[in-house]
Design a protein around this motif. Structure first.
Motif, mmCIF file in Angstrom:
data_model
loop_
_atom_site.group_PDB
_atom_site.id
_atom_site.type_symbol
_atom_site.label_atom_id
_atom_site.label_comp_id
_atom_site.label_asym_id
_atom_site.label_seq_id
_atom_site.Cartn_x
_atom_site.Cartn_y
_atom_site.Cartn_z
ATOM 1 N N UNK A 125 4.393 -14.252 -11.845
ATOM 2 C CA UNK A 125 4.741 -15.056 -13.018
ATOM 3 C C UNK A 125 4.366 -14.385 -14.338
ATOM 4 N N UNK A 126 3.537 -13.323 -14.289
ATOM 5 C CA UNK A 126 3.163 -12.614 -15.519
ATOM 6 C C UNK A 126 4.341 -11.871 -16.124
ATOM 7 N N UNK A 127 5.335 -11.504 -15.288
ATOM 8 C CA UNK A 127 6.473 -10.744 -15.805
ATOM 9 C C UNK A 127 7.803 -11.450 -15.588
ATOM 10 N N UNK A 128 7.797 -12.553 -14.822
ATOM 11 C CA UNK A 128 9.039 -13.270 -14.546
ATOM 12 C C UNK A 128 8.937 -14.735 -14.974
ATOM 13 N N UNK A 129 8.056 -15.467 -14.329
ATOM 14 C CA UNK A 129 7.888 -16.887 -14.640
ATOM 15 C C UNK A 129 7.671 -17.653 -13.362
ATOM 16 N N UNK A 130 7.741 -18.985 -13.462
ATOM 17 C CA UNK A 130 7.537 -19.826 -12.289
ATOM 18 C C UNK A 130 8.346 -21.117 -12.436
ATOM 19 N N UNK A 131 8.975 -21.598 -11.359
ATOM 20 C CA UNK A 131 9.167 -20.921 -10.081
ATOM 21 C C UNK A 131 9.965 -19.625 -10.256
ATOM 22 N N UNK A 132 9.694 -18.650 -9.391
ATOM 23 C CA UNK A 132 10.228 -17.310 -9.594
ATOM 24 C C UNK A 132 11.753 -17.273 -9.645
ATOM 25 N N UNK A 133 12.404 -17.898 -8.667
ATOM 26 C CA UNK A 133 13.863 -17.809 -8.593
ATOM 27 C C UNK A 133 14.527 -18.459 -9.803
ATOM 28 N N UNK A 134 14.027 -19.614 -10.219
ATOM 29 C CA UNK A 134 14.602 -20.283 -11.383
ATOM 30 C C UNK A 134 14.338 -19.496 -12.654
ATOM 31 N N UNK A 135 13.119 -18.959 -12.785
ATOM 32 C CA UNK A 135 12.793 -18.165 -13.968
ATOM 33 C C UNK A 135 13.680 -16.930 -14.047
ATOM 34 N N UNK A 136 13.923 -16.293 -12.897
ATOM 35 C CA UNK A 136 14.784 -15.111 -12.878
ATOM 36 C C UNK A 136 16.194 -15.454 -13.337
ATOM 37 N N UNK A 137 16.703 -16.625 -12.941
ATOM 38 C CA UNK A 137 18.042 -17.040 -13.363
ATOM 39 C C UNK A 137 18.098 -17.280 -14.870
ATOM 40 N N UNK A 138 17.044 -17.882 -15.416
ATOM 41 C CA UNK A 138 17.000 -18.106 -16.866
ATOM 42 C C UNK A 138 16.984 -16.768 -17.599
ATOM 43 N N UNK A 139 16.226 -15.820 -17.089
ATOM 44 C CA UNK A 139 16.177 -14.484 -17.690
ATOM 45 C C UNK A 139 17.569 -13.859 -17.702
ATOM 46 N N UNK A 140 18.285 -13.956 -16.585
ATOM 47 C CA UNK A 140 19.628 -13.388 -16.514
ATOM 48 C C UNK A 140 20.563 -14.038 -17.521
ATOM 49 N N UNK A 141 20.385 -15.336 -17.747
ATOM 50 C CA UNK A 141 21.249 -16.061 -18.672
ATOM 51 C C UNK A 141 20.981 -15.683 -20.126
ATOM 52 N N UNK A 142 19.709 -15.431 -20.478
ATOM 53 C CA UNK A 142 19.324 -15.317 -21.888
ATOM 54 C C UNK A 142 19.137 -13.874 -22.331
ATOM 55 N N UNK A 143 18.503 -13.037 -21.525
ATOM 56 C CA UNK A 143 18.260 -11.659 -21.955
ATOM 57 C C UNK A 143 19.572 -10.892 -22.064
ATOM 58 N N UNK A 144 19.682 -10.072 -23.094
ATOM 59 C CA UNK A 144 20.939 -9.389 -23.401
ATOM 60 C C UNK A 144 20.931 -7.922 -22.975
ATOM 61 N N UNK A 145 19.998 -7.521 -22.124
ATOM 62 C CA UNK A 145 19.931 -6.138 -21.670
ATOM 63 C C UNK A 145 19.365 -6.104 -20.251
ATOM 64 N N UNK A 146 19.593 -4.991 -19.572
ATOM 65 C CA UNK A 146 19.026 -4.792 -18.241
ATOM 66 C C UNK A 146 17.606 -4.246 -18.372
ATOM 67 N N UNK A 147 16.665 -4.859 -17.684
ATOM 68 C CA UNK A 147 15.279 -4.399 -17.764
ATOM 69 C C UNK A 147 15.064 -3.046 -17.089
ATOM 70 N N UNK A 148 15.844 -2.749 -16.070
ATOM 71 C CA UNK A 148 15.617 -1.506 -15.340
ATOM 72 C C UNK A 148 14.252 -1.522 -14.666
ATOM 73 N N UNK A 149 13.453 -0.499 -14.930
ATOM 74 C CA UNK A 149 12.128 -0.401 -14.304
ATOM 75 C C UNK A 149 11.053 -1.166 -15.082
ATOM 76 N N UNK A 150 11.369 -1.613 -16.289
ATOM 77 C CA UNK A 150 10.422 -2.435 -17.047
ATOM 78 C C UNK A 150 10.141 -3.724 -16.273
ATOM 79 N N UNK A 151 8.860 -4.083 -16.178
ATOM 80 C CA UNK A 151 8.326 -5.213 -15.408
ATOM 81 C C UNK A 151 8.538 -5.047 -13.901
ATOM 82 N N UNK A 152 8.829 -3.816 -13.480
ATOM 83 C CA UNK A 152 8.779 -3.491 -12.061
ATOM 84 C C UNK A 152 7.376 -3.023 -11.717
#
Length: 403
Positions: free
Chosen positions: A306-333
């Motif tokens: 949750x420090x780099x994605x959020x919680x719950x993980x799957x829902x947070x990841x979907x929100x990130x995909x909806x809002x962020x305007x770039x690909x993270x790549x290896x950042x937060x990997x």
């Protein structure tokens, strides 16, 4: 492997011997590693699919066993794994690997203190758009289906000449004495280099002993010592930041518990500092049920926290995909190494940049929870960029840009 580590004084030479495009450099509070060349590379999974996490620990073990049968005597995998677990990783068995103790952070490291004054900057997204994204996340939080989302932004910097990646790596190593400094060649697309100085250990394993050190809840440092202390005290007392931190710690502990016969989780966070930030920190220590459990198996179970994605993980990841305007790549990997015994170290890939020719792409994120504001989270990401800005000699100029 760790028995072959040499005297700490050699670590500085390993840093000097780093060569962009052909080396993997790793420095932690305990050891330094310089790996060179590529003997073997981890490819897609057995079905030819790109799902990076499918049977990853087993695939790494098979890769190391295969290289050993071929007569290659280097039994370590090094590299980086992206934020999106369906995307390819960059994991290799190097041609050679040299180990040393921790870097000597003193005048023996050749530091480039020149100030870069001629460059172009592009923010992706622009500051106003990032703040708007924070407000979108807050609306989702208010609906109650997600409790935290980590929202990120990037800054693209273009120089008139090729980036001095080796000099940047030296400066990061000198400026960040307690974290994890790394430089790794990325070849999945056009050749480029991932370089950074992460303060956050995802997980470390040595025998049956494991350590994880999640960080969440942050405040920018101040050059004024009195103000700096005030900010540290305020962070430690902040109910918002302590809640954000507690969510991360609980998730990390829950992921590690199934693998451990003992797991010690402190009741209260402590403070850790970098040159630019204060962080709430909790060091979690455990003993494994089975010594054969690989550090990569633990890392896969933890990623993304949750420090780099959020919680719950799957829902947070979907929100990130909806809002962020770039690909993270290896950042937060994650970035690090694993040997044939399953021992190793993996850090969360933050405070980093991707370097290609004359350009750098920098990244920073902030955890959005109840009580967050666009202005505050924008300021937090601006402060996190300072690790790379200072190392590049850009501090004053980007201070002004972030105001």
């Amino acid at each position: 492997m760790l028995k072959n580590e040499v005297a700490p004084a050699v670590a500085t030479q390993l840093l000097e011997d780093y060569r962009e495009g052909s080396s993997f450099f790793w420095s932690s509070p305990e050891r330094t590693l310089l790996a060179r060349g590529v003997h073997a590379r981890l490819l897609s999974n057995e079905h030819g699919e790109s799902n990076n996490f499918e049977n990853l620990p087993e695939r790494i073990a098979e890769l190391l066993a295969h290289t050993k049968k071929s007569g290659h005597d280097i039994s370590v995998v090094v590299g980086a794994i992206p934020f999106d677990y369906t995307k390819p990783s960059e994991l290799i068995v190097p041609m050679s690997a040299e180990w040393a103790g921790p870097l000597l952070h003193n005048s023996e490291i050749k530091v480039n203190k020149s100030l870069i004054t001629d460059y172009e900057v592009q923010e992706v997204p622009e500051a106003a758009e990032f703040a708007k994204g924070v407000n979108q996340v807050l609306l989702r939080l208010a609906q109650g289906d997600v409790q935290k989302v980590v929202l990120s932004r990037s800054i693209h910097i273009t120089l008139p000449t090729v980036v001095d990646t080796h000099g940047l790596l030296r400066n990061l190593a000198q400026n960040n004495t307690h974290g994890y400094t790394f430089g790794i060649s990325l070849l999945n697309e056009e050749p480029h280099t991932l370089v950074g100085a992460s303060p956050e250990l995802l997980v470390k394993k040595a025998g049956i002993q494991i350590i994880a050190n999640p960080l969440a809840g942050s405040a920018a440092r101040s050059e004024d010592s009195i103000e700096d202390e005030r900010r540290a005290v305020a962070l430690l007392a902040s109910s918002k930041d302590r809640h954000e931190h507690a969510v991360v710690v609980a998730a990390v502990a829950a992921a590690l518990h199934p693998y451990c016969k003992t797991l010690v989780v402190p009741d209260e966070p402590s403070l850790v500092q970098t040159n630019t930030m204060w962080h709430l920190s909790t060091e979690i220590v455990g003993e494994l049920d089975d010594i054969r459990t690989s550090v990569l198996e633990l890392a896969v179970a933890l990623h993304p926290t949750p420090a780099v994605c959020g919680t719950p993980t799957d829902l947070a990841r979907e929100v990130i995909k909806e809002i962020e305007t770039f690909e993270r790549g290896f950042f937060t990997g994650m970035v690090g190494w694993c040997d044939s015994n399953g021992d190793g170290e993996w850090a969360v890939t933050i405070r980093c940049a991707e370097v290609t020719g004359r350009s750098l792409r920098l990244f920073a994120g902030a955890g959005i929870v109840g009580g967050s504001t666009g202005e505050a989270e924008l300021a937090e990401t601006s402060a996190k960029f300072q690790t790379l800005f200072v190392a590049m000699g850009l501090k004053q100029q980007v201070d002004e840009m972030g105001e």
